[in-house]
Design an enzyme around this catalytic site. Sequence first.
Site, PDB file in Angstrom:
ATOM      1  N   HIS A 173       0.699  -1.355  -0.478  1.00  0.00           N
ATOM      2  CA  HIS A 173      -0.612  -0.100  -0.277  1.00  0.00           C
ATOM      3  C   HIS A 173       1.391   1.333  -0.014  1.00  0.00           C
ATOM      4  O   HIS A 173       2.195   1.693   0.088  1.00  0.00           O
ATOM      5  CB  HIS A 173      -0.888   0.219   1.564  1.00  0.00           C
ATOM      6  N   CYS A 189       3.100  -4.613   6.778  1.00  0.00           N
ATOM      7  CA  CYS A 189       2.549  -4.208   5.574  1.00  0.00           C
ATOM      8  C   CYS A 189       3.876  -3.832   5.453  1.00  0.00           C
ATOM      9  O   CYS A 189       4.490  -3.622   5.015  1.00  0.00           O
ATOM     10  CB  CYS A 189       1.153  -3.493   4.998  1.00  0.00           C
TER      11      CYS A 189
END
Length: 228
Positions: A173, A189
């Site tokens: 992301h 992440c």
Amino acid sequence: MALGGCTSANRIAASAPPRSRPRLQNATSGSWTYPTYYGPIYSEPFTIPAVPPGVVAPQYWRQLVDDPTGEQPGTLVVDPDEKYLYLVQEGGQALRYGIGVGRQGFSWSGSARVQYKKQWPTWTPPREMIERQPELEPYSAANGGMPPGLSNPLGARALYLFQDGVDTLYRIHGSPEANSIGRAVSSGCIRLLNHEIIDLYSRVPDGTLVKVRPSRRQIETSSVMAAL
């Protein structure tokens, strides 16, 4: 299934990818002028500020390099120790992006697929994160998550990684925090500059194979556990 490093809620319809792509910086050219594609982006729902000069080291700028992975073209390869993500190209080359990873390096490795993608996604912190940080309760799943915007931890785009049809809860992301690139600072992440995730999003279709290499910390932990 992996423990949730980050997650999100309600699916958002994706619009068409950008028609034009920025010029790539060639790692062998010897020219390290500040890339113009890190300037402000006005074509998004939220204006993305320019990447501050001097914050992201040149080795983490998007570059076309000789492919070090040996994987098939179209594959995404994540190297959590070197803080690079590679998109393998034809002709023995790869697009290399600088990334930020979790404080523990990266606790999951293996192969997954990009199940789907979202533009300006909603962010929903996992229950375990809310227990550690109660101030995040307003963004719980029950409360609808954090709406899209420049302060949203998932940034301008997110790629959702599934393994054998099961959500790993890991995402590739964007991030508004340029100083996190090349470092282990996030909650787990794989984060890129918002400028970079917009570019990657336009190049990566649903179903793309993603290979995450084991981090040195993960290997060392496994060795210690095996010795017990």
